[in-house]
Design an enzyme around this catalytic site. Structure first.
Site, PDB file in Angstrom:
ATOM      1  N   PRO A 524      16.704  15.826  33.754  1.00  0.00           N
ATOM      2  CA  PRO A 524      17.100  14.777  32.811  1.00  0.00           C
ATOM      3  C   PRO A 524      16.812  13.382  33.367  1.00  0.00           C
ATOM      4  O   PRO A 524      16.523  13.227  34.551  1.00  0.00           O
ATOM      5  CB  PRO A 524      18.603  14.985  32.683  1.00  0.00           C
ATOM      6  CG  PRO A 524      19.005  15.522  34.019  1.00  0.00           C
ATOM      7  CD  PRO A 524      17.854  16.367  34.498  1.00  0.00           C
ATOM      8  N   GLU A 525      16.930  12.398  32.508  1.00  0.00           N
ATOM      9  CA  GLU A 525      16.687  11.008  32.908  1.00  0.00           C
ATOM     10  C   GLU A 525      17.706  10.543  33.954  1.00  0.00           C
ATOM     11  O   GLU A 525      17.374   9.768  34.845  1.00  0.00           O
ATOM     12  CB  GLU A 525      16.754  10.116  31.652  1.00  0.00           C
ATOM     13  CG  GLU A 525      16.509   8.647  31.885  1.00  0.00           C
ATOM     14  CD  GLU A 525      15.074   8.312  32.318  1.00  0.00           C
ATOM     15  OE1 GLU A 525      14.221   9.212  32.388  1.00  0.00           O
ATOM     16  OE2 GLU A 525      14.836   7.128  32.599  1.00  0.00           O
ATOM     17  N   ALA A 526      18.935  11.021  33.840  1.00  0.00           N
ATOM     18  CA  ALA A 526      19.949  10.663  34.841  1.00  0.00           C
ATOM     19  C   ALA A 526      20.948  11.798  34.951  1.00  0.00           C
ATOM     20  O   ALA A 526      21.235  12.475  33.959  1.00  0.00           O
ATOM     21  CB  ALA A 526      20.658   9.379  34.433  1.00  0.00           C
TER      22      ALA A 526
END
Ligand code: DMJ
Length: 655
Positions: A524-526
């Site tokens: 995921p992005e973060a």
């Protein structure tokens, strides 16, 4: 290190001028964009002026506070460690919440407004002073008659035009250079048949991405692989061809010769910088300037050197600010710059102005003109003259005042490649740029002390720092840092080499976990380390994957530096996941949610997928003789810049 020391070949120093534009608008460092406006430039300018004066008047105090109310409470009422750890996070072993008073006593810390280590009266006095100055400036602006404002605008425009003329005058023709054939631009075929097959597969992926772009979006910036049409990002204004320029060097090292030639012809015939375009200085630099420089150094084709320098000259007005810290956004026709409207108090962004250094040093090298190097060396000077809270570099710096904005620190978005470029400036200078080395290792030391933590189940991660408080979140972008720590390990302070290799390995492991814990096996992005989770995205808007390279980038460095087979294994897992979940008939698409079982295409094939993700994967399954790390530096978009060797003159500028 003085510019002269770095650039012994230059004969004609050129000066720099003042000028610039106003802040305002919309956009965002690779992830947000600016939109076209219906207003004429002058009207826009007046509107922005009045609007910013109004905002300054009303909210001056808030703007000039170093951080949010959270930080304010940290400044005025120092939070107790017990309270902090209870509300903010559950520290694991090695993840102790820091008490400001204790830290101060232990380190004898430097200070700045908002720094809990600075006496309260000093903080308040500086805040008051900043506030009053802002009010004075706003009042002056409001007292002006419309004609006066109009006159100021004209003067400003004239100044910008003069600066541009002067910059252009310095570039009537490029000096001849001796092109030295590149080292390891194509490697031998790996002896191991299984590895060879995997490498071929990655080349096939590049072909799939390239041919679909060519078929559906040729000449536009990016491809929408599901809709099968072009995608334009406002990051490049009306400059076109991002995918072509970003892909050039990958095509070259994969020996896709015909495709490289067609890309070169497009650059010759169509790549046009004489457009009325407001661009992100950072994005255009890392993708276009970096891509063109890289293509030049690999192929020796003059067109790439010419285009790179032409674009470099277009970017120079971005530096016309009182401090010389460049604007984030620049209209390359008018030379008017501004900052992202969301950036703290009109600040420029650390990861943007701090990620020009490598390309600008090479622009000076190839143009014989020191102006580019002077601009980026001045950024260093400004940074070195500023006090750093706890030794850390905040993400925001105001180009007008030359002072920090909010005290937010990140090794991910907004901060990331600044640290990368410190290390690479040292390496690219053939280890002569001692200042860069010191800045890098000092910064890493502070990052280790204040940001790096270990989860209760033993995963090392790099948190974000907000005015002394930790947010236990790590971005996909931050995952590049594993490779960075490992790459710098050899030159670490005495006895620390193993430590940094180990740190690189731990970050690689954590980032691999962030991939492994999703449904699609892409990260995921973060991801977070709080609320009982580890290496998992908990917020919906952090669950996307946009074909980013940082995790495989770290695998590439770890593979090259350790030859631990697990990095090839992990890289192959990423290849399989990309094939299974991101490949569509029209190319490769990002995903909106990596935890979902059904497809959630975002319908964008990012240009960095061809520039970085596929290149790093290809290198992992190549022998080390392809682009040896002793000779090449990868810019932050994975474009290749040769080390400027002090022993061997790689490129000689005739004087
Ligand atoms: C790229 O443009 C560069 O790697 C940049 O440093 C960060 N963002 C993207 C890839 O994620």
């Amino acid at each position: 290190m003085p510019v002269g020391g770095l650039l012994p070949l230059f004969s004609s120093p050129a000066g720099s001028g003042l000028g610039g534009g106003l802040g305002g608008g919309l956009g965002g460092g690779g992830r947000k964009g600016s939109g076209p406006s219906a207003f004429r430039l002058t009207e826009k300018f007046v509107l922005l002026l009045v609007f910013s004066a109004f905002i300054t008047l009303c909210f001056g105090a808030i703007f000039f506070l170093p951080d949010s109310s959270k930080l304010l409470s940290g400044v005025l009422f120092h939070s107790s460690p017990a309270l902090q750890s209870a509300t903010e996070h559950k520290p694991g072993p090695g993840g102790r919440a820091e008490d400001a008073a204790e830290a101060r006593a232990r380190r004898g810390e430097e200070g700045a407004p908002g720094d809990p280590a600075v006496p309260l009266e000093d903080n308040l006095a500086r805040i008051r002073e900043n506030h009053e100055r802002a009010l004075r400036e706003a009042k002056d602006t409001l007292q002006k008659l419309p004609e006066e404002i109009q006159r100021d605008i004209l003067l400003e425009k004239e100044k910008v035009a003069q600066n541009q003329l002067r910059d252009k005058a310095a570039f009537r023709g490029l000096p001849p250079v001796d092109f030295v054939p590149p080292i390891g631009a194509v490697g031998r075929v790996p002896a191991d048949a299984a590895i060879c097959k995997k490498r071929e597969k990655i080349k096939e992926m590049m072909k799939h991405a390239w041919y679909n772009y060519k078929h559906y979006a040729w000449g536009l910036n990016e491809l929408k692989p599901v809709s099968k049409e072009g995608h334009s990002s406002s990051l490049f204004g009306s400059i076109k061809g991002a995918t072509i320029v970003d892909a050039l060097d990958t095509l070259f090292i994969m020996e896709m010769k015909e495709e490289f030639e067609e890309a070169k012809s497009w650059v010759e015939e169509n790549l046009d910088f004489n457009v009325n375009a407001e661009v992100s200085v950072f994005e255009v630099n890392i993708r276009f300037v970096g891509g063109l420089l890289s293509a030049y150094y690999l192929s020796g084709e003059e067109i790439f050197r010419e285009k790179a320098v032409e674009l470099g000259v277009k970017l120079l007005p971005a530096f016309h600010t009182p401090s010389g810290i460049p604007w984030a956004l620049l209209n390359i026709k008018s030379g008017i710059g501004r900052n992202w409207p969301w950036a703290s108090g009109g600040s420029s962004i650390l990861a943007e102005f701090g990620t020009l250094h490598l390309e600008f040093i090479h622009l000076s090298h190839l143009s014989g003109n020191p102006i580019f190097a002077e601009k980026v060396m001045n950024i260093r000077t400004v940074l070195n003259n500023l006090q750093k809270p706890q030794g850390l570099y905040p993400n925001y710096l105001n180009p007008s005042s030359g002072q920090w904005g909010q005290y937010h620190v990140s090794v991910g978005g907004l901060g990331d490649s600044f640290y990368e470029y410190l290390l690479k400036a040292w390496l690219m200078s053939d280890k002569t740029d001692l200042e860069a080395k010191k800045m890098y290792f000092d910064a890493v030391q502070a990052i280790e002390t204040h940001l790096i933590r270990k989860s209760s189940r033993g995963l090392t991660y790099i948190a974000e720092w907000k005015g002394g408080l930790l947010e236990h979140k790590m971005g996909h972008l931050t995952c590049f840092a594993g490779g960075m720590f490992a790459l710098g390990a050899d030159d670490a302070p005495k006895g620390r080499t193993q430590h940094y290799l180990q740190l690189g390995a731990e970050i690689a492991r954590t980032c691999h976990e962030s991939y492994n814990r999703t449904f699609v096996k892409l990260g995921p992005e973060a991801f977070r380390f709080d609320g009982g989770v580890e290496a998992i995205a908990t917020r919906q808007n952090e669950k996307y994957y946009i074909l980013r390279p940082e995790v495989v980038e770290t695998y590439m460095y770890m593979w090259r530096l350790t030859h631990d087979p697990k990095y090839r294994k992990w890289a192959w897992e990423a290849v399989e996941a990309l094939e299974k979940h991101c490949r569509v008939t029209g190319g490769y698409s990002g995903l909106r949610d990596v935890y979902l079982r059904q497809d959630s295409y975002d319908d964008v094939q990012q240009s960095f997928f061809l520039a970085e993700t596929l290149k790093y994967l290809y290198l992992i399954f190549s022998d080390d003789d392809l682009l040896p790390l002793e000779h090449w530096i990868f810019n932050t978009e994975a474009h290749l810049l040769p080390i400027l060797s002090t022993n061997r003159k790689e490129v000689g500028v005739d004087e």
